[in-house]
Write a protein that holds these residues in place. Structure first.
Motif, PDB file in Angstrom:
ATOM      1  N   ARG B 117       1.801  -2.856   8.912  1.00 28.09           N
ATOM      2  CA  ARG B 117       2.727  -3.978   8.754  1.00 28.09           C
ATOM      3  C   ARG B 117       2.062  -5.309   9.085  1.00 28.09           C
ATOM      4  N   VAL B 118       0.760  -5.325   9.001  1.00 25.86           N
ATOM      5  CA  VAL B 118       0.039  -6.538   9.381  1.00 25.86           C
ATOM      6  C   VAL B 118       0.410  -7.715   8.480  1.00 25.86           C
ATOM      7  N   VAL B 119       0.611  -7.437   7.190  1.00 24.75           N
ATOM      8  CA  VAL B 119       0.977  -8.537   6.285  1.00 24.75           C
ATOM      9  C   VAL B 119       2.412  -8.998   6.561  1.00 24.75           C
ATOM     10  N   ASP B 120       3.293  -8.029   6.830  1.00 24.84           N
ATOM     11  CA  ASP B 120       4.675  -8.399   7.168  1.00 24.84           C
ATOM     12  C   ASP B 120       4.701  -9.334   8.377  1.00 24.84           C
ATOM     13  N   LEU B 121       3.852  -9.026   9.355  1.00 25.42           N
ATOM     14  CA  LEU B 121       3.854  -9.821  10.585  1.00 25.42           C
ATOM     15  C   LEU B 121       3.414 -11.259  10.319  1.00 25.42           C
ATOM     16  N   VAL B 122       2.319 -11.437   9.578  1.00 30.82           N
ATOM     17  CA  VAL B 122       1.847 -12.805   9.348  1.00 30.82           C
ATOM     18  C   VAL B 122       2.815 -13.553   8.411  1.00 30.82           C
ATOM     19  N   GLN B 123       3.427 -12.812   7.488  1.00 35.33           N
ATOM     20  CA  GLN B 123       4.396 -13.461   6.604  1.00 35.33           C
ATOM     21  C   GLN B 123       5.604 -13.948   7.403  1.00 35.33           C
ATOM     22  N   LEU B 124       6.098 -13.094   8.290  1.00 32.02           N
ATOM     23  CA  LEU B 124       7.261 -13.483   9.092  1.00 32.02           C
ATOM     24  C   LEU B 124       6.910 -14.640  10.018  1.00 32.02           C
ATOM     25  N   ALA B 125       5.706 -14.600  10.583  1.00 34.61           N
ATOM     26  CA  ALA B 125       5.296 -15.686  11.472  1.00 34.61           C
ATOM     27  C   ALA B 125       5.312 -17.025  10.738  1.00 34.61           C
ATOM     28  N   GLY B 126       4.909 -17.001   9.471  1.00 31.87           N
ATOM     29  CA  GLY B 126       4.916 -18.242   8.702  1.00 31.87           C
ATOM     30  C   GLY B 126       6.299 -18.675   8.275  1.00 31.87           C
ATOM     31  N   ARG B 203      -7.773  -3.247   0.156  1.00 29.64           N
ATOM     32  CA  ARG B 203      -7.852  -4.477  -0.633  1.00 29.64           C
ATOM     33  C   ARG B 203      -6.463  -5.099  -0.810  1.00 29.64           C
ATOM     34  N   TRP B 204      -5.459  -4.242  -0.940  1.00 27.15           N
ATOM     35  CA  TRP B 204      -4.103  -4.772  -1.095  1.00 27.15           C
ATOM     36  C   TRP B 204      -3.671  -5.517   0.171  1.00 27.15           C
ATOM     37  N   LEU B 205      -3.959  -4.907   1.328  1.00 29.05           N
ATOM     38  CA  LEU B 205      -3.634  -5.583   2.586  1.00 29.05           C
ATOM     39  C   LEU B 205      -4.439  -6.874   2.727  1.00 29.05           C
ATOM     40  N   ALA B 206      -5.714  -6.803   2.335  1.00 26.04           N
ATOM     41  CA  ALA B 206      -6.571  -7.990   2.467  1.00 26.04           C
ATOM     42  C   ALA B 206      -6.054  -9.136   1.595  1.00 26.04           C
ATOM     43  N   ARG B 207      -5.526  -8.806   0.425  1.00 29.08           N
ATOM     44  CA  ARG B 207      -4.981  -9.857  -0.441  1.00 29.08           C
ATOM     45  C   ARG B 207      -3.753 -10.510   0.194  1.00 29.08           C
ATOM     46  N   ASN B 289      -3.703 -13.164 -11.574  1.00 30.38           N
ATOM     47  CA  ASN B 289      -2.661 -12.513 -10.770  1.00 30.38           C
ATOM     48  C   ASN B 289      -1.967 -13.466  -9.809  1.00 30.38           C
ATOM     49  N   LEU B 290      -2.289 -14.737  -9.929  1.00 28.32           N
ATOM     50  CA  LEU B 290      -1.667 -15.711  -9.033  1.00 28.32           C
ATOM     51  C   LEU B 290      -0.599 -16.491  -9.790  1.00 28.32           C
ATOM     52  N   ARG B 291       0.599 -16.504  -9.240  1.00 28.79           N
ATOM     53  CA  ARG B 291       1.682 -17.300  -9.817  1.00 28.79           C
ATOM     54  C   ARG B 291       1.999 -18.408  -8.822  1.00 28.79           C
ATOM     55  N   HIS B 306       2.554  -9.883  -3.118  1.00 25.05           N
ATOM     56  CA  HIS B 306       2.725 -10.662  -1.891  1.00 25.05           C
ATOM     57  C   HIS B 306       3.275 -12.040  -2.256  1.00 25.05           C
ATOM     58  N   ARG B 307       3.935 -12.643  -1.317  1.00 24.97           N
ATOM     59  CA  ARG B 307       4.549 -13.949  -1.585  1.00 24.97           C
ATOM     60  C   ARG B 307       4.415 -14.819  -0.347  1.00 24.97           C
TER      61      ARG B 307
END
Lengths: 151, 344
Positions: B117-126, B203-207, B289-291, B306-307
């Motif tokens: 959940r590392v991406v969830d954490l940084v996303q929520l922090a932002g 790679r997905w997490l890294a993105r 792949n970037l919108r 990711h968003r």
């Protein structure tokens, strides 16, 4: 109602809606006074009785509005539509208040529906609400290979 | 600069908890005060390192007072229990870690075992400060100015200065947590598993981390891992975890990879003639792949599922976006002043 106040000639219909809201408030106020004689009466002809026994209207209005905090005089409070509606709201029984709320919700819903219909039917649709953020897609060009790497 | 926070993530079963515990123990043995936080309630890093040497982040911290929020719900005619039940939904662990991070001792090194959940954490922090800022105006002054009838009707029952102060304190806490996690002194370690899909998952997490300014500093893998020799992430060093027979990581600070230098998080604004170029680092993401979308005063970036929503600098809010170029891991968004702005 003339075309100048209903917004059909291109003027802002917000004023007409505000006037209608005020009329509705007046009507609710009159209805409440006739239904519940005890709530305070803000009409000038109630001045005599207020001299001897300060009515609950002033007290409740003083509690619910901000006029007394801003130093406004009672006479201003008595003609202020906000204070008058607040006075009525404070005095009405909760059960009756719920019915009024239902009616107002129905009224607000109807106004929304009418506004939506008129907006859809307008030849030149009004611009979107300023509260809705502008949405702009930005074209992206560049690497198609993600191995470009870290900077 | 020494890292103030080490964020450890990885797909489920990759060994992120083992890695986080090893890093925390190594720094603690070196004399640093270390706090450990884990998102995994079962067999997380907290179970792998002694509490005597590494304290637990947020342990014993007072829970936020939700009485004002319950009162507001009651006033709005909603069931106040909704607030309590919200606190029991999945995701509360993320909020709990951020809440504890906001008040973590300034000089402690914080190690977070975030796992998958590392991406969830940084996303929520932002995003948390953005959310809280959105409800900040809902206080008495705003209500009186915009809904005078309603304000008069609810009288003094409407949450007053106390609630406004409480909301402001919550906002400041979310900003502190965001700045601590994404402020530039964080080293992210991504642990790679040993299964067939490990490379794709990593790679997905890294993105996702790239999109949120937390691109990995190091990729860790178990010794003897069978994945190929080609680097899984370009320009990111690989650390072979010195695992022992009992599947723990035991090493001194000297055995750790270089976590001291923060990654280059280039983000600046440059003038280019009449235009302005907003640059930000966006490694591992390609232009196809970037919108990119501007919504009001925010820029929305979406890539690979990711968003991220980024607030535009004030200088660019009166400009119109005129295109973007993503090259060599750097995104440049071109903004053109509006005619009105040019006239001034």
């Amino acid at each position: 109602m003339t075309s100048g106040t209903d917004g059909t000639d291109g003027t802002d219909p917000g004023g007409a809606v505000a006037q209608e809201a005020l009329r509705l408030a007046e009507a609710v106020s009159d209805w409440a006074r006739s239904t519940h004689p005890n709530p305070g009466d803000a009409r000038p002809d109630a001045e005599t009785s207020r001299d001897t026994d300060p009515p609950s209207a002033e007290r409740t209005a003083g509690r619910s509005c901000g006029c007394h905090e801003s130093g406004a005089v009672d006479s201003v409070c008595r003609v202020c539509p906000i204070c008058r509606v607040a006075t009525v709201v404070q005095a009405i029984q909760p059960e009756a208040l719920e019915r009024v709320a239902d009616v107002l919700a129905m009224f607000a819903g109807s106004l929304n529906a009418v506004a939506e219909d008129r907006r859809a039917g307008a030849r030149n649709p009004t611009p979107s609400s300023p509260a809705k953020p502008e949405h702009t897609d930005i074209p992206v060009s560049g690497d198609t290979d993600d191995e470009g790497g870290a900077p | 600069m020494l890292p103030r926070l080490v964020l450890v993530g990885g797909a489920g079963g990759a060994g992120a908890s083992t890695c986080a515990a090893g890093i925390a123990a190594a720094y603690a043995a070196d004399g640093r005060r270390v706090s450990l936080a884990t998102l995994d309630g079962c067999a997380g890093a907290g179970d792998l390192v002694s509490e005597a040497t590494v304290s637990r982040l947020g342990a014993g911290a007072p829970r936020p007072d939700l009485s004002a929020a319950r009162g507001a719900m009651d006033l709005a005619g909603l069931d106040p229990r909704l607030i309590d039940e919200l606190g029991g939904l999945p995701g509360r662990e993320l909020v709990g870690v951020l809440w504890a991070l906001a008040d973590a001792p300034e000089h402690d090194l914080v190690v977070i075992d975030a796992g998958a959940r590392v991406v969830d954490l940084v996303q929520l922090a932002g995003m948390l400060p953005w959310f809280v800022q959105g409800v900040l105006p809902a206080q008495r002054g705003w209500l009186t100015a915009t809904r005078p009838l309603l304000a008069a009707a609810v009288g003094r029952r409407w949450p007053g200065p106390d609630t406004a102060d409480a909301l402001r304190a919550v906002y400041e806490a979310t900003v502190r947590a965001r700045d601590r996690l994404l402020g530039g002194t964080t080293a992210t370690v991504l642990v790679m598993g040993d299964d067939a899909s490990a490379r794709a998952k990593t790679r997905w997490l890294a993105r996702g981390l790239s999109l949120h300014d937390a691109y990995p500093r190091v990729v860790a893998r178990r010794q003897g891992s069978t994945f190929g020799v080609s680097p899984v992430l370009p320009d990111v060093p690989v650390w072979d975890l010195p695992a022992t027979a009992d599947d723990t990581v035991q090493c001194g600070v000297s055995g750790l990879p270089d976590l001291t230098a923060p990654p280059d998080r280039a983000r600046d604004i440059r003038a280019d003639g009449q235009d302005m170029l907003w640059r930000m680092a966006l490694p591992l993401i390609d232009s196809q792949n970037l919108r990119l979308t501007q919504e009001g005063d925010d820029l929305v970036l979406e890539a690979h599922g990711h968003r991220r929503l980024v607030g535009l600098p004030t200088a660019l809010r009166r400009c119109r976006p005129a295109g973007a170029l993503l090259r060599h891991g750097i995104l440049e968004v071109r903004f053109r002043p509006t005619q009105q702005e040019q006239a001034t």
